[in-house]
Scaffold this motif. Structure first.
Motif, PDB file in Angstrom:
ATOM      1  N   GLY A 273       0.818  -1.215   0.000  1.00 11.13           N
ATOM      2  CA  GLY A 273       0.000   0.000   0.000  1.00 11.13           C
ATOM      3  C   GLY A 273       0.842   1.251   0.000  1.00 11.13           C
ATOM      4  O   GLY A 273       0.636   2.162   0.787  1.00 11.13           O
ATOM      5  N   GLU A 274       1.794   1.305  -0.878  1.00 10.90           N
ATOM      6  CA  GLU A 274       2.709   2.429  -0.882  1.00 10.90           C
ATOM      7  C   GLU A 274       3.085   2.762  -2.305  1.00 10.90           C
ATOM      8  O   GLU A 274       3.250   1.874  -3.134  1.00 10.90           O
ATOM      9  CB  GLU A 274       3.966   2.018  -0.108  1.00 10.90           C
ATOM     10  CG  GLU A 274       4.987   3.106  -0.053  1.00 10.90           C
ATOM     11  CD  GLU A 274       6.312   2.601   0.492  1.00 10.90           C
ATOM     12  OE1 GLU A 274       6.337   2.169   1.651  1.00 10.90           O
ATOM     13  OE2 GLU A 274       7.285   2.639  -0.259  1.00 10.90           O
ATOM     14  N   LEU A 275       3.192   4.053  -2.590  1.00  4.60           N
ATOM     15  CA  LEU A 275       3.763   4.467  -3.867  1.00  4.60           C
ATOM     16  C   LEU A 275       5.153   5.031  -3.574  1.00  4.60           C
ATOM     17  O   LEU A 275       5.290   5.932  -2.752  1.00  4.60           O
ATOM     18  CB  LEU A 275       2.901   5.545  -4.532  1.00  4.60           C
ATOM     19  CG  LEU A 275       3.443   6.055  -5.870  1.00  4.60           C
ATOM     20  CD1 LEU A 275       3.303   4.987  -6.957  1.00  4.60           C
ATOM     21  CD2 LEU A 275       2.719   7.329  -6.303  1.00  4.60           C
ATOM     22  N   THR A 276       6.148   4.475  -4.204  1.00  3.06           N
ATOM     23  CA  THR A 276       7.511   4.980  -4.046  1.00  3.06           C
ATOM     24  C   THR A 276       7.904   5.696  -5.336  1.00  3.06           C
ATOM     25  O   THR A 276       7.449   5.315  -6.419  1.00  3.06           O
ATOM     26  CB  THR A 276       8.483   3.823  -3.748  1.00  3.06           C
ATOM     27  OG1 THR A 276       7.955   3.065  -2.676  1.00  3.06           O
ATOM     28  CG2 THR A 276       9.859   4.332  -3.357  1.00  3.06           C
ATOM     29  N   TYR A 277       8.712   6.727  -5.195  1.00  2.81           N
ATOM     30  CA  TYR A 277       9.191   7.426  -6.381  1.00  2.81           C
ATOM     31  C   TYR A 277      10.696   7.587  -6.289  1.00  2.81           C
ATOM     32  O   TYR A 277      11.269   7.558  -5.192  1.00  2.81           O
ATOM     33  CB  TYR A 277       8.541   8.820  -6.495  1.00  2.81           C
ATOM     34  CG  TYR A 277       9.127   9.825  -5.521  1.00  2.81           C
ATOM     35  CD1 TYR A 277       8.618   9.947  -4.231  1.00  2.81           C
ATOM     36  CD2 TYR A 277      10.221  10.623  -5.877  1.00  2.81           C
ATOM     37  CE1 TYR A 277       9.172  10.841  -3.328  1.00  2.81           C
ATOM     38  CE2 TYR A 277      10.781  11.518  -4.981  1.00  2.81           C
ATOM     39  CZ  TYR A 277      10.254  11.625  -3.706  1.00  2.81           C
ATOM     40  OH  TYR A 277      10.819  12.502  -2.817  1.00  2.81           O
ATOM     41  N   SER A 278      11.325   7.738  -7.424  1.00  4.29           N
ATOM     42  CA  SER A 278      12.699   8.243  -7.428  1.00  4.29           C
ATOM     43  C   SER A 278      12.805   9.277  -8.522  1.00  4.29           C
ATOM     44  O   SER A 278      12.231   9.124  -9.605  1.00  4.29           O
ATOM     45  CB  SER A 278      13.716   7.110  -7.628  1.00  4.29           C
ATOM     46  OG  SER A 278      13.596   6.552  -8.906  1.00  4.29           O
ATOM     47  N   LEU A 279      13.501  10.348  -8.203  1.00  2.23           N
ATOM     48  CA  LEU A 279      13.761  11.389  -9.192  1.00  2.23           C
ATOM     49  C   LEU A 279      15.271  11.517  -9.319  1.00  2.23           C
ATOM     50  O   LEU A 279      15.966  11.694  -8.318  1.00  2.23           O
ATOM     51  CB  LEU A 279      13.165  12.728  -8.753  1.00  2.23           C
ATOM     52  CG  LEU A 279      13.389  13.859  -9.767  1.00  2.23           C
ATOM     53  CD1 LEU A 279      12.436  13.707 -10.960  1.00  2.23           C
ATOM     54  CD2 LEU A 279      13.203  15.230  -9.131  1.00  2.23           C
ATOM     55  N   ALA A 280      15.766  11.393 -10.535  1.00  3.49           N
ATOM     56  CA  ALA A 280      17.197  11.574 -10.787  1.00  3.49           C
ATOM     57  C   ALA A 280      17.371  12.700 -11.790  1.00  3.49           C
ATOM     58  O   ALA A 280      16.777  12.664 -12.875  1.00  3.49           O
ATOM     59  CB  ALA A 280      17.820  10.282 -11.315  1.00  3.49           C
ATOM     60  N   VAL A 281      18.157  13.697 -11.412  1.00  7.27           N
ATOM     61  CA  VAL A 281      18.466  14.802 -12.333  1.00  7.27           C
ATOM     62  C   VAL A 281      19.959  15.092 -12.246  1.00  7.27           C
ATOM     63  O   VAL A 281      20.602  14.779 -11.241  1.00  7.27           O
ATOM     64  CB  VAL A 281      17.676  16.096 -11.989  1.00  7.27           C
ATOM     65  CG1 VAL A 281      16.185  15.880 -12.091  1.00  7.27           C
ATOM     66  CG2 VAL A 281      18.029  16.599 -10.603  1.00  7.27           C
ATOM     67  N   SER A 282      20.483  15.700 -13.275  1.00  8.96           N
ATOM     68  CA  SER A 282      21.884  16.119 -13.247  1.00  8.96           C
ATOM     69  C   SER A 282      22.097  17.102 -12.101  1.00  8.96           C
ATOM     70  O   SER A 282      21.222  17.933 -11.821  1.00  8.96           O
ATOM     71  CB  SER A 282      22.243  16.790 -14.578  1.00  8.96           C
ATOM     72  OG  SER A 282      23.414  17.573 -14.411  1.00  8.96           O
ATOM     73  N   ASP A 283      23.249  17.026 -11.432  1.00 10.41           N
ATOM     74  CA  ASP A 283      23.490  17.981 -10.334  1.00 10.41           C
ATOM     75  C   ASP A 283      23.784  19.381 -10.855  1.00 10.41           C
ATOM     76  O   ASP A 283      23.953  20.307 -10.072  1.00 10.41           O
ATOM     77  CB  ASP A 283      24.585  17.469  -9.382  1.00 10.41           C
ATOM     78  CG  ASP A 283      25.940  17.309 -10.049  1.00 10.41           C
ATOM     79  OD1 ASP A 283      26.083  17.693 -11.235  1.00 10.41           O
ATOM     80  OD2 ASP A 283      26.858  16.793  -9.392  1.00 10.41           O
ATOM     81  N   ARG A 284      23.830  19.542 -12.185  1.00  6.79           N
ATOM     82  CA  ARG A 284      23.988  20.884 -12.745  1.00  6.79           C
ATOM     83  C   ARG A 284      22.661  21.451 -13.252  1.00  6.79           C
ATOM     84  O   ARG A 284      22.612  22.549 -13.782  1.00  6.79           O
ATOM     85  CB  ARG A 284      25.008  20.863 -13.890  1.00  6.79           C
ATOM     86  CG  ARG A 284      26.428  20.533 -13.432  1.00  6.79           C
ATOM     87  CD  ARG A 284      27.418  20.617 -14.585  1.00  6.79           C
ATOM     88  NE  ARG A 284      27.057  19.735 -15.689  1.00  6.79           N
ATOM     89  CZ  ARG A 284      27.385  18.446 -15.749  1.00  6.79           C
ATOM     90  NH1 ARG A 284      28.085  17.897 -14.784  1.00  6.79           N
ATOM     91  NH2 ARG A 284      27.014  17.708 -16.775  1.00  6.79           N
ATOM     92  N   ASP A 285      21.598  20.670 -13.105  1.00  6.33           N
ATOM     93  CA  ASP A 285      20.285  21.110 -13.612  1.00  6.33           C
ATOM     94  C   ASP A 285      19.718  22.205 -12.706  1.00  6.33           C
ATOM     95  O   ASP A 285      19.518  21.977 -11.517  1.00  6.33           O
ATOM     96  CB  ASP A 285      19.324  19.906 -13.629  1.00  6.33           C
ATOM     97  CG  ASP A 285      18.082  20.191 -14.453  1.00  6.33           C
ATOM     98  OD1 ASP A 285      17.548  21.324 -14.369  1.00  6.33           O
ATOM     99  OD2 ASP A 285      17.643  19.289 -15.187  1.00  6.33           O
ATOM    100  N   PRO A 286      19.491  23.405 -13.281  1.00  2.49           N
ATOM    101  CA  PRO A 286      19.002  24.508 -12.435  1.00  2.49           C
ATOM    102  C   PRO A 286      17.604  24.263 -11.857  1.00  2.49           C
ATOM    103  O   PRO A 286      17.176  24.983 -10.956  1.00  2.49           O
ATOM    104  CB  PRO A 286      18.996  25.714 -13.387  1.00  2.49           C
ATOM    105  CG  PRO A 286      19.018  25.137 -14.754  1.00  2.49           C
ATOM    106  CD  PRO A 286      19.691  23.791 -14.672  1.00  2.49           C
ATOM    107  N   ALA A 287      16.898  23.235 -12.352  1.00  2.00           N
ATOM    108  CA  ALA A 287      15.559  22.942 -11.822  1.00  2.00           C
ATOM    109  C   ALA A 287      15.613  22.482 -10.368  1.00  2.00           C
ATOM    110  O   ALA A 287      14.617  22.578  -9.656  1.00  2.00           O
ATOM    111  CB  ALA A 287      14.876  21.873 -12.688  1.00  2.00           C
TER     112      ALA A 287
END
Lengths: 252, 89
Positions: free
Chosen positions: A86-100
């Protein structure tokens, strides 16, 4: 971040999940893969512990073995988490230079958690971000996240509790001590689920759709439904072996 | 060889445990565990390595120099210093 690859929900064992998060973070950091949001679950259920935690102090290994619960050490710091279906897990991977994503750690947790806060509100829960790395509804934790900055990437993964299988909470030693101290209502006072807050079941799909919409809006990016690349899929099995190893699990 | 552990719930709610093994007042091994964050994670392991051989009077200087490039979240440099010193007292 102009485009965000979204890998749709699927459930895996603990080591495979951690390996895939790492494989994606490595590929994103190396510039071989685009920024990526992956939504996933755990099958069988598992306990993940933080990078700096002592496994003996956190996990009842006998209980886990007897109940088919996986145990894995994460690449990220933070606390022990019980991952049930009963869980939704997420992972977000972005470049460490991404200004976002802000360089500042606290700011980046807030920025990455914001679409999840909005998604929960969209579903009717009065969610808010609680520093350092939690999301709460009515003062109770419904989501926790953890972040690492390696391989030229920022990797943040976290969970949103849709429902909980309380019988499996015995897997967590610290939680059980707190339960004994405060009586069985202790956990219910600190942690909540979407099912309890909304009085109905929320499916992985319903929450995933809200999360995707909010990422698109808040990060101002196009979403590309995607899958792991062959490069990521090739590197995942050897990483999974490391996550399964006794040396890794008991390294602290 | 003497082994001592100190646990502390630090500001922000993170739980930290420091275990020090020492001989004749010199650190043989330090282990800092808990649900905090350190970026880069290896930076904290470097702190543990550099503390080997230190006496109580060298703890502060050693931790301050070793944590120079490490961002600690949910744990302060001062917590590490105090807890390691406490283990050696």
């Amino acid at each position: 971040m102009d485009r965000l690859r979204v890998i749709s929900f699927s459930a895996h064992d603990a080591a495979s999940n951690m390996a895939l998060d790492e494989a994606i973070a490595r590929a994103v950091g190396a510039g071989a893969s685009p920024p990526t949001l992956r939504l996933y679950g755990w099958d069988p259920p598992a306990v993940s512990i933080g990078y700096f935690q002592e496994v003996e102090g956190e996990v009842d290994m006998d209980f886990c073995e007897a109940n088919g619960i996986g145990v894995v050490r994460r690449l990220t710091g933070g606390g022990a988490v019980l991952h049930t279906r009963g869980e939704l897990t997420y992972s977000l991977a972005v470049s460490d230079r991404d200004p976002a994503v802000p360089q500042d750690v606290q700011g980046s947790y807030m920025k990455i958690c914001a679409p999840f806060v909005s998604a929960l509100r969209e579903l009717g829960a009065s969610a808010c971000f609680r520093p350092i790395n939690d999301i709460e509804v009515g003062g109770r934790k419904v989501s926790g996240s953890a972040q690492t900055r390696r391989f030229g990437a920022v990797l943040q993964h976290g969970t949103i509790l849709l429902d909980i299988d309380e019988r499996l909470l015995c897997a967590l030693r610290a939680k059980m001590e707190k339960l004994r101290e405060r009586g069985i209502t202790g956990h219910a006072q600190r942690v909540t689920t979407l099912r309890r807050e909304l009085g109905r079941r929320v499916s992985h799909g319903e929450l995933s759709r809200a999360v995707k919409r909010q990422f698109k809006e808040q990060f101002g990016c196009k979403l590309d439904a995607g899958r792991p690349t062959s490069g990521e899929l090739c590197s995942a099995p050897s990483l999974a072996e490391r996550y399964r190893s006794v040396e890794w699990l008991f390294r602290r | 060889m003497v082994e001592r552990s100190v646990s502390r719930k630090v500001k922000g709610g993170k739980l930290v445990k420091v275990t020090v093994r020492s001989e004749g007042g010199r650190i043989a091994e330090v282990r800092i565990t808990g649900d905090f964050f350190a970026h880069p994670e290896e930076g904290l392991e470097q702190v543990e390595r550099e503390l080997r051989g230190a006496t109580v009077s060298e703890v502060r200087k050693t931790v301050e120099s070793a944590t120079g490039g490490v961002t600690l979240v949910g744990l302060k440099r001062e917590d590490i210093i105090e807890m390691v010193e406490e283990c050696l007292e």
